[in-house]
Each structure stands twice: as C-alpha cells, then as structure tokens.
Design a protein around this motif. Structure first.
Motif, PDB file in Angstrom:
ATOM      1  N   ASP A 142      -0.212 -29.584   1.688  1.00  0.00           N
ATOM      2  CA  ASP A 142      -0.893 -31.017   0.987  1.00  0.00           C
ATOM      3  C   ASP A 142       0.089 -32.185   1.120  1.00  0.00           C
ATOM      4  O   ASP A 142       0.922 -32.134   1.342  1.00  0.00           O
ATOM      5  CB  ASP A 142      -1.070 -30.617  -0.748  1.00  0.00           C
ATOM      6  CG  ASP A 142      -1.787 -31.399  -1.265  1.00  0.00           C
ATOM      7  OD1 ASP A 142      -2.451 -32.165  -0.590  1.00  0.00           O
ATOM      8  OD2 ASP A 142      -1.695 -31.370  -2.577  1.00  0.00           O
ATOM      9  N   ALA A 143      -0.623 -33.404   1.107  1.00  0.00           N
ATOM     10  CA  ALA A 143       0.016 -34.572   1.264  1.00  0.00           C
ATOM     11  C   ALA A 143      -0.655 -35.619   0.537  1.00  0.00           C
ATOM     12  O   ALA A 143      -2.099 -35.484   0.531  1.00  0.00           O
ATOM     13  CB  ALA A 143       0.478 -35.040   2.440  1.00  0.00           C
ATOM     14  N   ALA A 144      -0.158 -36.663   0.045  1.00  0.00           N
ATOM     15  CA  ALA A 144      -0.802 -37.601  -0.637  1.00  0.00           C
ATOM     16  C   ALA A 144      -1.591 -38.984   0.132  1.00  0.00           C
ATOM     17  O   ALA A 144      -2.639 -39.565  -0.209  1.00  0.00           O
ATOM     18  CB  ALA A 144      -0.126 -38.783  -1.688  1.00  0.00           C
ATOM     19  N   ASN A 145      -1.487 -38.665   1.558  1.00  0.00           N
ATOM     20  CA  ASN A 145      -2.098 -39.633   2.611  1.00  0.00           C
ATOM     21  C   ASN A 145      -2.935 -39.101   3.495  1.00  0.00           C
ATOM     22  O   ASN A 145      -3.256 -39.320   4.763  1.00  0.00           O
ATOM     23  CB  ASN A 145      -1.001 -40.292   3.096  1.00  0.00           C
ATOM     24  CG  ASN A 145      -0.146 -39.465   4.077  1.00  0.00           C
ATOM     25  OD1 ASN A 145       0.004 -38.294   4.006  1.00  0.00           O
ATOM     26  ND2 ASN A 145       0.611 -40.196   5.047  1.00  0.00           N
ATOM     27  N   ILE A 146      -3.513 -37.493   3.225  1.00  0.00           N
ATOM     28  CA  ILE A 146      -4.443 -36.961   4.186  1.00  0.00           C
ATOM     29  C   ILE A 146      -5.682 -36.842   3.352  1.00  0.00           C
ATOM     30  O   ILE A 146      -5.969 -36.732   2.084  1.00  0.00           O
ATOM     31  CB  ILE A 146      -3.735 -35.621   4.437  1.00  0.00           C
ATOM     32  CG1 ILE A 146      -3.676 -34.902   3.425  1.00  0.00           C
ATOM     33  CG2 ILE A 146      -2.862 -36.196   5.553  1.00  0.00           C
ATOM     34  CD1 ILE A 146      -4.497 -33.995   2.770  1.00  0.00           C
ATOM     35  N   PRO A 147      -6.915 -36.694   3.935  1.00  0.00           N
ATOM     36  CA  PRO A 147      -8.232 -36.284   2.908  1.00  0.00           C
ATOM     37  C   PRO A 147      -8.364 -34.805   2.636  1.00  0.00           C
ATOM     38  O   PRO A 147      -9.017 -33.951   3.504  1.00  0.00           O
ATOM     39  CB  PRO A 147      -9.223 -36.646   4.381  1.00  0.00           C
ATOM     40  CG  PRO A 147      -8.716 -36.431   5.522  1.00  0.00           C
ATOM     41  CD  PRO A 147      -7.261 -36.649   5.437  1.00  0.00           C
ATOM     42  N   PHE A 148      -7.531 -34.563   1.717  1.00  0.00           N
ATOM     43  CA  PHE A 148      -7.642 -33.147   1.130  1.00  0.00           C
ATOM     44  C   PHE A 148      -9.102 -33.092   0.478  1.00  0.00           C
ATOM     45  O   PHE A 148      -9.538 -33.463  -0.425  1.00  0.00           O
ATOM     46  CB  PHE A 148      -6.328 -33.011   0.166  1.00  0.00           C
ATOM     47  CG  PHE A 148      -6.342 -31.516  -0.353  1.00  0.00           C
ATOM     48  CD1 PHE A 148      -5.143 -30.907   0.228  1.00  0.00           C
ATOM     49  CD2 PHE A 148      -7.035 -31.144  -1.382  1.00  0.00           C
ATOM     50  CE1 PHE A 148      -5.154 -29.494  -0.496  1.00  0.00           C
ATOM     51  CE2 PHE A 148      -7.037 -29.689  -1.535  1.00  0.00           C
ATOM     52  CZ  PHE A 148      -6.046 -28.883  -1.178  1.00  0.00           C
ATOM     53  N   GLY A 149      -9.806 -31.753   0.838  1.00  0.00           N
ATOM     54  CA  GLY A 149     -10.878 -31.228   0.402  1.00  0.00           C
ATOM     55  C   GLY A 149     -11.386 -30.216   1.238  1.00  0.00           C
ATOM     56  O   GLY A 149     -10.882 -30.007   2.361  1.00  0.00           O
ATOM     57  N   GLY A 150     -12.355 -29.666   0.790  1.00  0.00           N
ATOM     58  CA  GLY A 150     -13.164 -28.482   1.440  1.00  0.00           C
ATOM     59  C   GLY A 150     -14.807 -28.653   1.748  1.00  0.00           C
ATOM     60  O   GLY A 150     -15.152 -29.575   1.245  1.00  0.00           O
ATOM     61  N   ASN A 151     -15.202 -27.724   2.640  1.00  0.00           N
ATOM     62  CA  ASN A 151     -16.541 -27.525   2.930  1.00  0.00           C
ATOM     63  C   ASN A 151     -17.141 -26.639   2.168  1.00  0.00           C
ATOM     64  O   ASN A 151     -16.718 -25.567   1.508  1.00  0.00           O
ATOM     65  CB  ASN A 151     -16.456 -27.618   4.263  1.00  0.00           C
ATOM     66  CG  ASN A 151     -15.919 -28.820   5.385  1.00  0.00           C
ATOM     67  OD1 ASN A 151     -15.722 -29.608   4.646  1.00  0.00           O
ATOM     68  ND2 ASN A 151     -15.687 -28.352   6.546  1.00  0.00           N
ATOM     69  N   LYS A 152     -18.628 -26.478   2.343  1.00  0.00           N
ATOM     70  CA  LYS A 152     -19.170 -25.358   1.914  1.00  0.00           C
ATOM     71  C   LYS A 152     -19.125 -25.203   0.410  1.00  0.00           C
ATOM     72  O   LYS A 152     -18.982 -26.333  -0.312  1.00  0.00           O
ATOM     73  CB  LYS A 152     -19.072 -24.257   2.554  1.00  0.00           C
ATOM     74  CG  LYS A 152     -19.829 -24.062   4.006  1.00  0.00           C
ATOM     75  CD  LYS A 152     -19.524 -22.859   4.683  1.00  0.00           C
ATOM     76  CE  LYS A 152     -18.141 -22.438   5.193  1.00  0.00           C
ATOM     77  NZ  LYS A 152     -18.226 -21.130   6.108  1.00  0.00           N
TER      78      LYS A 152
END
Length: 487
Positions: A444-454
């Motif tokens: 995890d990092a505060a400057n990446i697009p964190f999230g999931g699919n489906k």
C-alpha cells in the motif's frame, strides 16, 4: 498521551468528547486475553442525526479555509501521531490483536496518508479553462468539495483504513462523520479525533461516534445530507451499502474483500517466493484484505515450494501479540475464530488435504496449510481472513493465470518469476486492481491508485485518483460577447 483510554473513550461530536445517551455500554477488550481495555457508552440515533446536521452547517465555512490553514492543521495531526507513537503503538496492538510490528506499520502508513495530502490539498482551488465552440464564450471548470462524507472503517487496520478516507475528505474541503468498528474504537476513532482536536480543527468538521448498527440502522447511508459513503470492509456489507446508497443516489467508495493469488511461475526462485508468501499470508494473522489467500504454483516447483513453505510456517512464533517476538497473534474475536475453524473442518470433511494442521489456543489459530487443493473448492474460493491458506498446483504458467482469475474477487495479486518482462505481461492479464512482481500481495502507498475490480470494490484511493472520489466538478461558462440567437 494523557490517560487516553479513560479520557477519550467517548464520541467526539461538535468538538466535544461526549457520552452516548442510549444508556448502553460496551467493553473494548484485548482479543488475546479478553482483558477490558475500556468501556464506552453507545451514542443514539438522535446524536448521529445531530452530528450530520452539524457537519452540514460547518462544511460551508471549512470549504473556504485556505490551503495554508488546512495544511497547518494536518501538519499538527501528523506531529501528534509521531510524537505520541510510543503510547499509540501499544494501544493499537492491544486493541486490534496485531503484533507490535503491525501496529508500528499501521501508524507509519497513517502518517504517510496525512503527509500525501500536502501534494493535492490545493486541488479545490484550481480552475481549468477548456476550449469553447461558441464565439465569445469562456469555459471554466471548477473543482468543489462534495459536502458531508460518511466514513465507516473495519477492525483489521482501523487507523490507516479510517485515515485513508478521512484525510482526503477533510483536505479537499468536506466534513466527515465517522464510525469505526466498535471493537477497535480507540485505534479507529478516538486516536484520530484526539489528533485533529490537538491540531485545532474546528468543531463539527470531523466527528467520530461510538455506536452500533442496532442503534442507528442505515442512517450513515441514508441521511439526506450525505454526499458519499466511504467504506472498507466485507463484500457482503459493501453490497448492502451500494444498494442503499444507489437508491438514494449517493456516491460510494468501497474497498471490499479479496481472494488474492500468489503465483509461482516455472522459472521462479523458490526460496525467495517462500519468504514473500509467508509474510504476505501471515502478516496480522491473515486479517488483511490484501493478504495471500491462494498460492498457485507451477507443477515443476510445487513439491519444493510446498515443503519449504510448510517448514517456514510451522516455526512462526504465536501467542500474546504484545510480545516483540510474536508473529501470529489472536483473531479479533471468538466469532471470527469459530467461523475459520468451521471452514477448516468442512474442508477436511470434503477430503481436502492438510499439509500443516495447526491448532487453536483461545483466539489464536496457528498456521493451517491445505495442499493439492482444487481451485474450485470452497476453501480456495472463500476469503479466509485468517492464518489459513490453500496451495494449488498449476499445469503451466498460463494455467496459473487462468486459475488466478477464477474468482469473484479482484483486489491484488503477486507473480514470482525470473523473467521480469514476462511477469509484467502476465500481471496485465490478471483481473485485479493491483499486481506485484516478485513481491507479496500486501502493498500500500498513499500515491498509488489503490482499489480492486469485480466484487473487491469500487473507486480508487491514493493521490491523485482520490481527488475525483471526494470532489465534484462545476462548469461555469462566461459569455463575454453577447450571442445572437436564431429566435
């Protein structure tokens, strides 16, 4: 930090620490030894409704504070967390059941989220001009706060996963009404509220409430002033939030469950893959949405990997999470333990083979490793949220990717290979929001697009993608030369 568990075991509403007025009290306990950490009074539905009313009133003024003022407050919040880390880390460990290493990691991630807001806090002050097709017109695009945000966070990484919504929401001019899982109400709510209180955040801009669904129903999803519901937790409750919010035409940001594959390709270095897989599976007892859930290994490496993984997992120290040497601490409560033990027993009855049969001591479950698992088995298709894992044999590298995608989830994934270019190409074929080459799944990092699919969620956290989640766009056109109209 002054007598924290006594002074701040209350809801933080309109800038004040207040008792719940339902007359009901709940203990917050250490999941390892069941000792009572503190007792909290539950807030009522009326108190929650009043909090939303206050949040709506205060949002207008908060939205017009300067970037420098907001930045100064956030700097003081980070300062508070940093300066009190020696007092905060033991509270996080005792309350969540996480090891001291996990508690320190969580605090560091929380501070990182706060500091990253400095890089996008001025987004609501930006005005973009776009080309106009009508003569004499200027098109201006303004970015504005949404308004009032509902934030609901889980029990596993409560401080970080709360702040991940709270910080961008406040930084971008919104107000927030927040409810942490009551089991971790200090870590997920009160420590954060105390930090913002210390920093001088105006009353009512951030409010944290101790209550339960039995007391408030769906008010945090339905209240008319809410513009967005930010939730991290189970896919089942995420679906309920999506349904209720959709019926009320409210936005959602949902980070839900995962069935994350750790893939070992034919050319992988087995020892390095084992080290990464052990960490990615057993960090915080597997109670992380990003944890390794299935290990899929090419047939040529399967026996070697399985033997070494089991050997490593069997030696992990377990027990009291507050002892520095502990790696496997307790699950959050007895209900979770019973659920996991039920999954293990059912899989065994269905003939799934245990290569490492662990044990249960109170709320501690030691590592269980199922081997020769068919990817269609329930144990392989369930989010285990525990120190239990399935190892699955793949006939080929392509077969491994095919099985990795055979799940309703799509949060994160990992691929181990000696060919980085091939690994990246395969990574693009996995239907998940994130894939890590030659690393484990918990990143995890505060400057990446964190999230999931489906069924792993909707929306993305992290700068700059989170800006779109917590703001709205407004088109202002200015006709500088009067138009001629046809009628």
């Amino acid at each position: 930090m002054e007598n924290f568990t006594e002074k701040y075991s209350k809801s933080y509403l309109d800038g004040k620490w207040v008792d719940g007025d339902t007359g009901r009290k709940e203990d917050i306990v250490n999941p390892y030894d069941h000792s009572v950490i503190t007792t909290v009074g539950l807030a009522s539905l009326k108190q929650l409704k009043d909090a939303y009313k206050t949040a709506e009133e205060r949002q207008k003024e908060w939205a017009h504070t300067s970037v420098n003022e907001r930045r100064g407050i956030f700097q003081k919040v980070a300062e508070f967390l940093q300066n009190n880390r020696d007092e905060i880390i033991p509270i996080v460990s005792r309350e969540t059941g996480g090891t001291l290493l996990k508690a320190e990691l969580e605090l560091n991630l929380t501070i990182d989220v706060l500091k990253e807001t400095f890089n996008y806090m001025d987004a609501i002050d930006e005005v973009k001009e776009v080309h106009a097709t009508i003569d004499g017109k200027r098109n201006k695009i303004y970015r504005q706060p949404l308004g009032v945000i509902s934030s609901i966070s889980p029990f596993n990484f409560p401080m970080n996963l709360s702040m991940r919504s709270i910080a961008p929401a406040l930084a971008l001019g919104n107000t927030v009404v927040h409810k942490a899982d009551l089991q971790v109400g200090l870590t997920g709510g009160s420590i954060i509220a105390r930090a913002f209180d210390y920093a001088g955040l105006p009353g009512g801009v951030f409010q944290s409430i101790f209550t339960t669904p039995e007391e408030i129903g769906d008010e945090m999803l339905e209240n008319p002033v809410i513009q967005l519901v930010a939730f991290t937790g189970s896919t089942g409750f995420g679906k309920h939030i999506g349904k209720v919010a959709g019926e009320n035409l409210k936005r959602v940001a949902l980070e839900l469950g995962g069935n994350n594959p750790f893939i070992v390709l034919q050319d992988a270095k087995v020892d390095k893959a084992v080290e990464a897989a052990v960490f990615g599976k057993f960090m915080h007892q597997g109670q992380i949405c990003m944890c390794v859930n299935r290990i899929i290994v090419h047939k040529d490496l399967y026996d070697e990997f399985t033997e070494k993984f089991i050997e490593h997992a069997s030696k992990l120290p377990y027990g009291d999470q507050t002892k520095p040497e502990t790696v496997i601490g307790p699950l959050i409560n007895e209900g979770q333990v019973e659920k996991v033990m039920g999954l293990i027993e059912k899989a065994e009855k269905n003939g799934v083979k245990l290569g490492l049969k662990g044990k249960r001591e109170g709320n501690v479950i030691t590592p269980h490793v199922f081997v020769d698992v068919d990817n269609s088995e329930e144990i392989a298709q369930s989010e285990l949220f525990s120190p239990v894992v399935s190892i699955i044999k793949a006939d080929s590298d392509d077969h491994a990717i095919e099985m990795a995608n055979d799940t309703k989830y799509g949060l994160t994934s990992s691929i181990f290979t000696s060919d980085l270019k091939k690994g990246e190409a395969y990574g693009l074929k996995i239907d998940s929001g994130m894939t890590h080459i030659n690393d484990q799944t918990v990143n995890d990092a505060a400057n990446i697009p964190f999230g999931g699919n489906k069924q792993s969620g909707m929306g993305r956290f992290g700068n700059p993608w989170v800006i779109d989640e917590f703001t709205k766009l407004k088109w202002i056109s200015v006709q500088e030369e009067y138009r001629e109209f046809p009628f």
